[in-house]
Design a protein around this motif. Sequence first.
Motif, PDB file in Angstrom:
ATOM      1  N   ALA A 152       0.340  -0.979  -0.503  1.00 32.12           N
ATOM      2  CA  ALA A 152       0.151  -0.177   0.360  1.00 32.12           C
ATOM      3  C   ALA A 152       0.672   1.405  -0.348  1.00 32.12           C
ATOM      4  N   GLU A 153       2.216   1.056   0.764  1.00 34.01           N
ATOM      5  CA  GLU A 153       2.709   2.606   0.557  1.00 34.01           C
ATOM      6  C   GLU A 153       3.273   3.055  -0.454  1.00 34.01           C
ATOM      7  N   GLN A 154       3.915   1.824  -1.615  1.00 35.04           N
ATOM      8  CA  GLN A 154       4.992   1.493  -2.406  1.00 35.04           C
ATOM      9  C   GLN A 154       3.649   2.278  -3.282  1.00 35.04           C
ATOM     10  N   GLU A 155       2.406   1.866  -3.694  1.00 35.14           N
ATOM     11  CA  GLU A 155       2.056   2.206  -4.683  1.00 35.14           C
ATOM     12  C   GLU A 155       0.936   4.068  -4.571  1.00 35.14           C
ATOM     13  N   SER A 156       0.574   4.019  -2.698  1.00 34.84           N
ATOM     14  CA  SER A 156       0.712   5.410  -2.978  1.00 34.84           C
ATOM     15  C   SER A 156       1.992   6.469  -3.326  1.00 34.84           C
ATOM     16  N   ALA A 157       3.138   5.838  -3.230  1.00 33.10           N
ATOM     17  CA  ALA A 157       4.280   6.767  -3.647  1.00 33.10           C
ATOM     18  C   ALA A 157       4.189   6.582  -4.978  1.00 33.10           C
ATOM     19  N   LEU A 158       4.280   6.122  -5.287  1.00 36.57           N
ATOM     20  CA  LEU A 158       4.056   5.889  -7.133  1.00 36.57           C
ATOM     21  C   LEU A 158       2.826   7.193  -7.166  1.00 36.57           C
ATOM     22  N   ALA A 159       1.316   6.941  -6.861  1.00 38.56           N
ATOM     23  CA  ALA A 159       0.488   7.606  -6.912  1.00 38.56           C
ATOM     24  C   ALA A 159       0.826   9.069  -6.442  1.00 38.56           C
ATOM     25  N   ALA A 160       1.843   9.686  -6.039  1.00 41.20           N
ATOM     26  CA  ALA A 160       1.973  10.901  -5.683  1.00 41.20           C
ATOM     27  C   ALA A 160       2.951  10.781  -6.856  1.00 41.20           C
ATOM     28  N   GLN A 161       4.126  10.165  -7.101  1.00 40.79           N
ATOM     29  CA  GLN A 161       4.659  11.311  -8.174  1.00 40.79           C
ATOM     30  C   GLN A 161       4.006  10.954  -9.039  1.00 40.79           C
ATOM     31  N   VAL A 162       2.920  10.264 -10.093  1.00 39.53           N
ATOM     32  CA  VAL A 162       2.206  10.120 -11.067  1.00 39.53           C
ATOM     33  C   VAL A 162       1.033  11.802 -10.739  1.00 39.53           C
ATOM     34  N   GLN A 163       0.809  11.712  -9.905  1.00 38.79           N
ATOM     35  CA  GLN A 163      -0.533  13.002  -9.207  1.00 38.79           C
ATOM     36  C   GLN A 163       0.974  14.472  -9.830  1.00 38.79           C
ATOM     37  N   VAL A 164       2.172  14.378  -9.540  1.00 40.61           N
ATOM     38  CA  VAL A 164       3.455  15.694  -9.576  1.00 40.61           C
ATOM     39  C   VAL A 164       3.386  15.796 -11.049  1.00 40.61           C
ATOM     40  N   LYS A 165       3.776  14.236 -11.891  1.00 38.34           N
ATOM     41  CA  LYS A 165       4.092  14.736 -13.012  1.00 38.34           C
ATOM     42  C   LYS A 165       2.676  15.105 -14.155  1.00 38.34           C
ATOM     43  N   ARG A 166       1.598  14.528 -13.228  1.00 36.03           N
ATOM     44  CA  ARG A 166       0.706  14.843 -14.133  1.00 36.03           C
ATOM     45  C   ARG A 166       0.471  16.800 -14.640  1.00 36.03           C
ATOM     46  N   GLU A 167       0.799  16.935 -12.859  1.00 36.16           N
ATOM     47  CA  GLU A 167       0.886  18.115 -12.688  1.00 36.16           C
ATOM     48  C   GLU A 167       1.432  19.526 -13.462  1.00 36.16           C
ATOM     49  N   GLN A 168       3.124  18.591 -13.395  1.00 37.05           N
ATOM     50  CA  GLN A 168       3.638  19.552 -14.333  1.00 37.05           C
ATOM     51  C   GLN A 168       3.368  19.302 -16.071  1.00 37.05           C
ATOM     52  N   HIS A 169       2.582  18.212 -15.914  1.00 38.44           N
ATOM     53  CA  HIS A 169       2.601  18.287 -17.941  1.00 38.44           C
ATOM     54  C   HIS A 169       1.231  19.218 -17.811  1.00 38.44           C
ATOM     55  N   HIS A 170       0.396  19.096 -17.083  1.00 36.66           N
ATOM     56  CA  HIS A 170      -0.916  19.860 -17.540  1.00 36.66           C
ATOM     57  C   HIS A 170      -0.878  21.721 -17.570  1.00 36.66           C
ATOM     58  N   LYS A 171       0.541  22.170 -16.800  1.00 38.66           N
ATOM     59  CA  LYS A 171       1.285  23.883 -16.595  1.00 38.66           C
ATOM     60  C   LYS A 171       1.617  23.617 -17.438  1.00 38.66           C
ATOM     61  N   ALA A 172       2.186  22.861 -18.144  1.00 40.43           N
ATOM     62  CA  ALA A 172       3.672  23.058 -19.370  1.00 40.43           C
ATOM     63  C   ALA A 172       2.110  22.761 -20.371  1.00 40.43           C
ATOM     64  N   ARG A 173       1.541  22.829 -20.795  1.00 38.92           N
ATOM     65  CA  ARG A 173       0.794  22.917 -21.445  1.00 38.92           C
ATOM     66  C   ARG A 173      -0.518  24.194 -21.811  1.00 38.92           C
ATOM     67  N   GLN A 174      -0.346  24.456 -20.481  1.00 46.44           N
ATOM     68  CA  GLN A 174      -1.203  25.450 -20.329  1.00 46.44           C
ATOM     69  C   GLN A 174       0.375  26.614 -20.255  1.00 46.44           C
ATOM     70  N   GLN A 175       0.706  26.761 -19.965  1.00 43.12           N
ATOM     71  CA  GLN A 175       1.950  27.706 -20.838  1.00 43.12           C
ATOM     72  C   GLN A 175       2.178  27.794 -22.371  1.00 43.12           C
TER      73      GLN A 175
END
Length: 840
Positions: A606-629
Amino acid sequence: MPPSNPLPPKENALFKRILRCYEHKQYKNGLKFAKQILSNPKYAEHGETLAMKGLTLNCLGRKEEAYEYVRRGLRNDLKSPVCWHVYGLLQRSDKKYDEAIKCYRNALKWEKENIQILRDLSLLQIQMRDLEGYKDTRYQLFMLRPTQRASWIGFAMSYHLLGDYEMANSILDAFRTHQMKGPYDYEHSELLLYQNMVLAESGQYDRALQHLHKFQSQILDKLSVKETSGEYYLKLKRFKEAEVVYEDLLKRNPENVMYYEKLIEAKQLSDPDEKVAFYDVYKKEYPKAIAPRRLQLTEAQSQPVFERLVDEYLRHGLHKGIPPLFVDIRSLYEDQSKSDTIEKLVLQYIENLTKTGTFGPEPSEVKQPASALLWAYYYAAQHFDYKKDTDRALHYIDAAIEHTPTLIELFIVKGRIYKHAGDPVSAYQWVEEAQAMDTADRYVNSKCARYMLRAGHVKRAEDMCAKFTREGVPATENLNEMQCMWFQTEAAAAYQRLQQWGEALKKAHEVDRHFSEIMEDQFDFHSYCMRKMTLRSYVGLLRLEDVLRSHPFYFRCARAAISVYLRLHTHPLQDAPQTAEPDTENLAPSELKKLRNKQRKAKRKAEQESALAAQVQVKREQHHKARQQQEQGDPEAPQLDELVPDKLARAEDPLEQALKFLQPLRTLAADRIDTHLMAFEIYYRKEKPLLMLQSIKRAWRLDSGHHHLHECLVRFQRWLDESLASLHPDVATVLTTETQPMVAGRSCVQMAEQWVSGAARTSQAAALRLLQFYSLGCVEVLDSLRDGDFGPCETEISSYMEACSAKFPYALAFKPPAPAPAAEEDGADDAPPAKDPVAN
């Protein structure tokens, strides 16, 4: 008109600078100038400045503040066209087009001749297909700017889209005569072709042909001129002239199938022998062309003639080693005699190539390359797979693999054979082996992922696709962003078979959103196409968008979603029970140790899945921010609700959700009986008798002998027998009258008995026989048995599975479940498929 609340010169200059900053996307500077005006107590509530500040904030993504400022400005100055226009722009950025149109109309009340507002209004009207309103707006723009090209074109197009071809042509004629001056370029050429299209759609082919000939020197698309004139000659029955045109076109492209078909129409050939002789001429004239040789096979009716021609065609294809040879001539299999002839020839080739290395038994035959036998095996395997002879198909594909074990196509065909036989697991394993032979082939990669999905291995399919998606972003995210609908429709079906209802609905909703996005994307082309004069393509775009949801991808996703929602209506998900704490006090030390190890592993996972989900969310937010720019500060699109599988699966109104998917199909896929059968299933559960009747009548008109329709009719009649007394007399009369042609005075029991060849049955076994006789998919019958639709029937399930297993020996769905493998520490892969998608 002058502003309703004018500013003094200094503040007015600042306001104009705000407008310029907005136009040049200098939003932060615009906010500074707005602050300078609003900081003056006299103008702290200046409506137009507040509205522009709100519009600027919207471009910076601060939507709530934007609406607050714009509404505040509007309240302070209800007569300001600027405030209403800005409010409309805000609504448009949120895709609320109806509300935006209202705002623009309010703005025009106070400034009737504002060009920008009229243009924005016309774009929204064509987007919403308000053609009458679009015509009126384009007329106003035309009167205000009669010298601009876009004014004429938009005005003419408004009449064209409404079907007033004569008026549209008159406007285009006047524009061409008075406004267009040489030199003639591409845009002028496109305008002439568009005018010609208007004349043709009005049915005036003679006039359109004259127009085409008159201006052909000014039209740059010479191929279009020839093809269009040939079409007009055929419409006007001027066959000799059409013949000359299409013969000339064939010299240009002897592989164009349409040219041969049109030339046959021009020569007025109807006898099959005449058509065969016709193709003989062009085989000699164009000896390297494939099209006349292939088309000749379709027209040949005489058995000896067809055998001679197909023998020549097959020998050429096998000698050259053409992989899609079977796909090329598969349509000939609709004629059983042609299918038998092809089978006889292919078996002869294999026998002779094995013995002598030639296609025929004659000593004078030319020796063929060793690959000819390989491609003959390859063709035979596909041939027998098409005929459902799985054993012989496997025999020949195994012989081909033994002959050349390095050819990727062989492994793909073997996987396809297993798929058709009902063994999706073996199918994906063979295609996976093909993929391993060339990991850089995107087609084989996608094919392997598709087969994995059909085998129920969703995670493996995602990992397979990840080899060709962007790094750092989960494959599903990237595929959704790229609108990869084949993957999402297959994934929805896979989740449905695995009974993961929420995940299936998520994929279906993602596909639905893609279609909504495609419809929104046309907005940018309304002004672009008119500016670039790509008018024929633009009209084609509008007509495509009008029927967009008739696309097979939407139909598949809608069918999956409707099926799942119906299932959830009948069997709603239950809340997960609270797991009680294990009784550790009474456990033996060895059992207690096992329990603690299991709990530690679960916690670590569960901890590994949570850490992976957090990484994915960070990358997704960075990607969306880049697209908006990258979008350079365009107004932020409305944020759609996140699709949460569990929330989707626990919808409070599953039938209403199903109706949302059904509505486009009732308009755009009304020629498919499945549309009306799905409609019946929804309205049957909603107990809407008139809509049930409407669905059954529409299905009856399409195919009165359809097995599922008969089942629906029996259920509807039974419902009527039970509910007729409680209905309004007028409704009851309509139902009784309209069902009479279909029911013919029979009760539901009598209809069922006649459908089962007169065998009177009322027991559970009779219901099972009835359902089997309907020829429904065998897996669908098995699912109904397992779901208890006919009550407890364990014995019948076993006997039914045995019978189906004998009929489909390779199908996994009818074999006993294999023992589950022990789960590894990191968790096992997806479960095997609960259902077999291709048992039939």
